[in-house]
Structures are given as C-alpha cells and as structure tokens.
Design a protein around this motif. Structure first.
Motif, PDB file in Angstrom:
ATOM      1  N   LEU A 304      55.511  57.562  23.956  1.00 56.87           N
ATOM      2  CA  LEU A 304      56.606  57.926  24.847  1.00 56.87           C
ATOM      3  C   LEU A 304      57.195  56.705  25.541  1.00 56.87           C
ATOM      4  O   LEU A 304      58.421  56.547  25.631  1.00 56.87           O
ATOM      5  CB  LEU A 304      56.100  58.935  25.886  1.00 56.87           C
ATOM      6  N   ILE A 305      56.327  55.817  26.015  1.00 55.55           N
ATOM      7  CA  ILE A 305      56.815  54.604  26.687  1.00 55.55           C
ATOM      8  C   ILE A 305      57.569  53.716  25.706  1.00 55.55           C
ATOM      9  O   ILE A 305      58.638  53.153  26.028  1.00 55.55           O
ATOM     10  CB  ILE A 305      55.628  53.858  27.321  1.00 55.55           C
ATOM     11  N   GLU A 306      57.021  53.574  24.478  1.00 54.84           N
ATOM     12  CA  GLU A 306      57.717  52.764  23.471  1.00 54.84           C
ATOM     13  C   GLU A 306      59.085  53.358  23.153  1.00 54.84           C
ATOM     14  O   GLU A 306      60.073  52.626  22.992  1.00 54.84           O
ATOM     15  CB  GLU A 306      56.862  52.689  22.205  1.00 54.84           C
ATOM     16  N   ASN A 307      59.168  54.636  23.096  1.00 55.48           N
ATOM     17  CA  ASN A 307      60.448  55.290  22.824  1.00 55.48           C
ATOM     18  C   ASN A 307      61.439  55.034  23.956  1.00 55.48           C
ATOM     19  O   ASN A 307      62.628  54.756  23.716  1.00 55.48           O
ATOM     20  CB  ASN A 307      60.220  56.787  22.641  1.00 55.48           C
ATOM     21  N   LYS A 308      60.955  55.111  25.200  1.00 52.42           N
ATOM     22  CA  LYS A 308      61.823  54.825  26.344  1.00 52.42           C
ATOM     23  C   LYS A 308      62.333  53.387  26.310  1.00 52.42           C
ATOM     24  O   LYS A 308      63.520  53.120  26.561  1.00 52.42           O
ATOM     25  CB  LYS A 308      61.057  55.082  27.647  1.00 52.42           C
ATOM     26  N   ILE A 309      61.435  52.449  25.989  1.00 55.96           N
ATOM     27  CA  ILE A 309      61.844  51.035  25.940  1.00 55.96           C
ATOM     28  C   ILE A 309      62.877  50.807  24.844  1.00 55.96           C
ATOM     29  O   ILE A 309      63.881  50.109  25.034  1.00 55.96           O
ATOM     30  CB  ILE A 309      60.602  50.154  25.734  1.00 55.96           C
ATOM     31  N   GLN A 310      62.656  51.371  23.684  1.00 53.45           N
ATOM     32  CA  GLN A 310      63.616  51.205  22.590  1.00 53.45           C
ATOM     33  C   GLN A 310      64.960  51.816  22.933  1.00 53.45           C
ATOM     34  O   GLN A 310      66.007  51.212  22.659  1.00 53.45           O
ATOM     35  CB  GLN A 310      63.056  51.833  21.321  1.00 53.45           C
ATOM     36  N   ARG A 312      66.218  52.142  25.920  1.00 52.11           N
ATOM     37  CA  ARG A 312      66.852  51.277  26.923  1.00 52.11           C
ATOM     38  C   ARG A 312      67.429  50.024  26.281  1.00 52.11           C
ATOM     39  O   ARG A 312      68.544  49.588  26.621  1.00 52.11           O
ATOM     40  CB  ARG A 312      65.821  50.912  27.990  1.00 52.11           C
ATOM     41  N   GLN A 313      66.677  49.432  25.349  1.00 53.22           N
ATOM     42  CA  GLN A 313      67.191  48.237  24.675  1.00 53.22           C
ATOM     43  C   GLN A 313      68.442  48.552  23.868  1.00 53.22           C
ATOM     44  O   GLN A 313      69.423  47.784  23.896  1.00 53.22           O
ATOM     45  CB  GLN A 313      66.106  47.660  23.769  1.00 53.22           C
ATOM     46  N   GLN A 314      68.437  49.648  23.176  1.00 52.46           N
ATOM     47  CA  GLN A 314      69.620  50.032  22.407  1.00 52.46           C
ATOM     48  C   GLN A 314      70.813  50.294  23.324  1.00 52.46           C
ATOM     49  O   GLN A 314      71.941  49.903  23.009  1.00 52.46           O
ATOM     50  CB  GLN A 314      69.314  51.271  21.571  1.00 52.46           C
ATOM     51  N   GLN A 315      70.586  50.911  24.475  1.00 54.06           N
ATOM     52  CA  GLN A 315      71.680  51.152  25.419  1.00 54.06           C
ATOM     53  C   GLN A 315      72.220  49.848  25.982  1.00 54.06           C
ATOM     54  O   GLN A 315      73.443  49.681  26.131  1.00 54.06           O
ATOM     55  CB  GLN A 315      71.176  52.072  26.550  1.00 54.06           C
ATOM     56  N   GLU A 316      71.300  48.907  26.294  1.00 56.73           N
ATOM     57  CA  GLU A 316      71.752  47.605  26.811  1.00 56.73           C
ATOM     58  C   GLU A 316      72.549  46.852  25.752  1.00 56.73           C
ATOM     59  O   GLU A 316      73.590  46.234  26.076  1.00 56.73           O
ATOM     60  CB  GLU A 316      70.536  46.797  27.244  1.00 56.73           C
ATOM     61  N   GLU A 317      72.092  46.871  24.505  1.00 52.53           N
ATOM     62  CA  GLU A 317      72.860  46.193  23.447  1.00 52.53           C
ATOM     63  C   GLU A 317      74.227  46.833  23.267  1.00 52.53           C
ATOM     64  O   GLU A 317      75.230  46.139  23.065  1.00 52.53           O
ATOM     65  CB  GLU A 317      72.068  46.250  22.139  1.00 52.53           C
ATOM     66  N   LYS A 318      74.289  48.122  23.358  1.00 48.49           N
ATOM     67  CA  LYS A 318      75.575  48.803  23.233  1.00 48.49           C
ATOM     68  C   LYS A 318      76.508  48.442  24.380  1.00 48.49           C
ATOM     69  O   LYS A 318      77.713  48.174  24.168  1.00 48.49           O
ATOM     70  CB  LYS A 318      75.335  50.313  23.201  1.00 48.49           C
ATOM     71  N   ASP A 319      75.981  48.369  25.609  1.00 54.49           N
ATOM     72  CA  ASP A 319      76.802  47.989  26.760  1.00 54.49           C
ATOM     73  C   ASP A 319      77.284  46.545  26.643  1.00 54.49           C
ATOM     74  O   ASP A 319      78.429  46.230  27.000  1.00 54.49           O
ATOM     75  CB  ASP A 319      75.993  48.172  28.046  1.00 54.49           C
ATOM     76  N   ASP A 320      76.418  45.649  26.152  1.00 51.15           N
ATOM     77  CA  ASP A 320      76.820  44.245  25.979  1.00 51.15           C
ATOM     78  C   ASP A 320      77.955  44.112  24.967  1.00 51.15           C
ATOM     79  O   ASP A 320      78.893  43.322  25.166  1.00 51.15           O
ATOM     80  CB  ASP A 320      75.617  43.405  25.524  1.00 51.15           C
TER      81      ASP A 320
END
Length: 372
Positions: A304-310, A312-320
C-alpha cells in the motif's frame, strides 16, 4: 428382541455408504413428483452388498401411489422395477438391486409390506430413508434392515426394522463432479475462509446433535426406559477409547517413586506429558498462524505504501510537465514581442530624432557644402 443376537450384530455392524449421486437423484425425484405435497417418493437402490459392506452407488425412481387415509392401500409398479433393473444390468453388471428408498422422513406402517415385495429381487433388502428437507444439520439418511422379532410370551414372530449406521461417501470422480456442481451454485461474493468456517460450524453442530442423542439414550437406559444393548455400549466404549486423555492431574510423586511403591505404570506422568506435548504443539501451530498473519499484514501495508509513493511520483511528474509547457509558452510570447519591437519601429521609435552629431553621413555634409 430380534431373531438372534448374531444376526442383529451382523446387521448393525454393516457399513452402509451412500453415494452423493443417489442424494441428488432422490432430491430431483421429489422435486418433480411430490414437492409442495405430503406425499413421499419411492425408488430402487443399486449397488453392491458383500455381507459386511453395503455400497449404494445408483438409484432410479419407481411409480408409487398410496392412500393418505388408509396406509395399507398402496400401489408399486413391480413390472417397471423389473424392466428398469434389466436395463441397468446391461449398462453396469456390477450394480445389483440391493434395496429401496423413500423420502420419509420417518418409517411408515406400509414399509414392512413394501419391503416384503422387494424380497423377490434380493434376500435382505436395504431400506434407506432420505430426508429431502432436513431440519437439522447432519447426515440426511437412515438405513434399516428388516428382521424377525421373537416375543417373550411365545407368540408368533413379527417383522421389525433394525437401524444401521450410514455415511455419505463419494469416489474420486464423484467428488470432482460434486465440487464443480457446488462451484456453480456457490455464492461468489462469499470468500473461501467464510465457506470453510461455515462448514466447520455445521460439522460441529452435527457432532453436537449426535452427542446429545447418545446422552439421551444413555439416560433412558439408566432410568430403565430402554433395555441394555451391549452392542451399542460396546461401540460407545470403542469411541471413547479412541479419545486421548488430556487431563492434567497433579503430580503427587515422581515416576520412580510410583514404580517403587508398586503403583504400576506412571499413568499420571504419561497423561501430564501427553497434555504438555499437545499444548506445546498447539501453541507452536498457533504461533505459526499468528506470524503468518502478521507477515501477510505487513506485506499488504508495504504494498500500500509503495503504491502511494508511485502514485505521488507520477502525479508530480505530470504536474512538472504541465508547468514546463506553460513556461515555454510565456518565453515564446516575450521573444515574439522583442522581435516585433526591434524589427518594426513602433510610434516611439518613429518620433525619435537623432541628436546633433549623431547618425550624420559625412559624405552628405560635404555635398551640401560643395566640397565634393
């Protein structure tokens, strides 16, 4: 009492096993012929009977009618029984006519007469009452054999039924078929764990009912309402002998002292050691289950934590990426404005006049002065 004790024991100790296919056939027969009524259905049992083990592997329905007001009036098509039995012999010669069944749920007055009719085809027919609408959890079959009862007053003998235990037993091919059938009718939303717990609960409830019946029987024997049956008591004693003695009596002395005092074998020590061994094994199994559940929970939390981190990273890359496109557009607009200002003079640049001495062509000044 029945005819002879040896005959009664041979009938009571017979192992009667019923195949699940027979239960399905009887339930289908009842659903087609007598569902919603007080009538019962009657059929023929096929299988093998070697004198010790009785295996009921197949069955077929028989046309049967009886008067509800007068139970002695009934009709059973024995010609149909003979024709169907001949056809089943052609299919499988090992399956012979060994008895008959009805949907009960209890014995009736005309059962002895019907049983005498089936003696035409087998010397000692088996009667199996199959409860198609059971109200209690347990085996829905009751098996009986007919014997002659000799009365103490010396009068003529009479027929009676002796109950014999029965079980539901399936072969490997039948187990696969029943499993597929249950898989089709099983609720998909219910998990396997809840199904196993429900099965265990039903088994424990069935065991509780059997123990309650045993207790009621022993109480009636103790009160004198029923005669003592040594065959039943012997079977109960065999059952109790199979149970382990898990009592933990207090240790009064050591095993050597018990032997020195002539007490015989140190049973208390054996019992305590057996109880301790059982407790240790049970605790080890429970600890293993607990650790497995704990590891499973930790692994689930980790995923679950790994899924949350992934995520978040995908959302940050999309925002960038979105912000980068916006910055490139702003820079491009500024460059276009600078190009227009430098390439095409605007009003401010047109109105500007050069200062004296700046931007003059010395050749032009010479032409005006007449020097050239």
């Amino acid at each position: 009492m029945p005819a002879t004790t040896a005959e009664t024991l041979s009938l009571v100790t017979r192992n009667v096993s019923v195949a699940p296919l027979v239960l399905l056939s009887v339930a289908d027969h009842y659903g087609r012929s007598a569902k919603g009524t007080r009538k019962r259905v009657v059929g023929v049992l096929l299988g093998q009977n070697d004198g010790k083990n009785v295996r009921v592997s197949n069955s077929f329905a028989v046309p049967f009618e009886e008067d509800e007001k007068d139970p002695s009036v009934w009709f059973l098509d024995h010609n149909y029984v003979e024709s169907m039995n001949d056809m089943f012999k052609k299919v499988n010669a090992r399956e012979k006519l060994i008895g008959w069944y009805h949907s009960g749920p209890k014995l009736r007055a005309s059962d002895l007469e019907i049983n005498e009719l089936f003696k035409r085809y087998t010397p000692n027919p088996l009667l199996v009452i199959i409860d198609v609408q059971p109200k209690e959890v347990g085996v829905p079959t009751d098996a009986y054999f007919a014997v002659e009862e000799i009365k103490d007053d010396g009068t003529t003998t009479s027929k009676t039924f002796v109950h014999t235990p029965s079980i539901i037993e399936a072969e490997e091919a039948e187990e696969i078929g029943v499993e597929h059938l249950l898989r089709d009718i099983r609720d998909v939303a219910v998990g396997t764990l809840s199904t196993r717990i429900t099965s265990q609960l039903q088994s424990l409830q069935g065991l509780h009912l059997r123990l309650r019946d045993i207790g009621q029987y022993l109480q009636k024997v103790l009160d004198g309402d029923l005669p003592v049956n040594h065959a039943i008591l012997g079977n109960l004693q065999d059952v109790f002998n199979l149970l382990p003695n898990l009592s933990t009596p207090k240790m009064g002395s050591s095993p050597a002292a018990a032997l020195a005092n002539g007490a015989g074998m140190p049973s208390q020590t054996d019992n305590s050691e057996l109880a301790r061994a059982m407790s240790v094994k049970t605790n080890d199994q429970l600890m293993t289950i607990y650790l497995s559940s704990l590891i499973r929970a930790i692994t689930a939390f980790h995923d679950l934590i790994e899924n949350k981190i992934q995520n978040r990273q995908q959302q940050e890359e999309k925002d960038d990426k979105v912000n980068g496109k916006k910055d490139d557009g702003v820079i491009g607009n500024k460059a276009d404005k600078d190009v227009k200002i430098n390439g095409v003079p605007n009003k401010d640049m047109k109105d500007e006049k050069p200062e004296p001495g700046k931007g003059r062509d010395p050749t032009g000044d010479r032409k005006k002065d007449g020097r050239l």
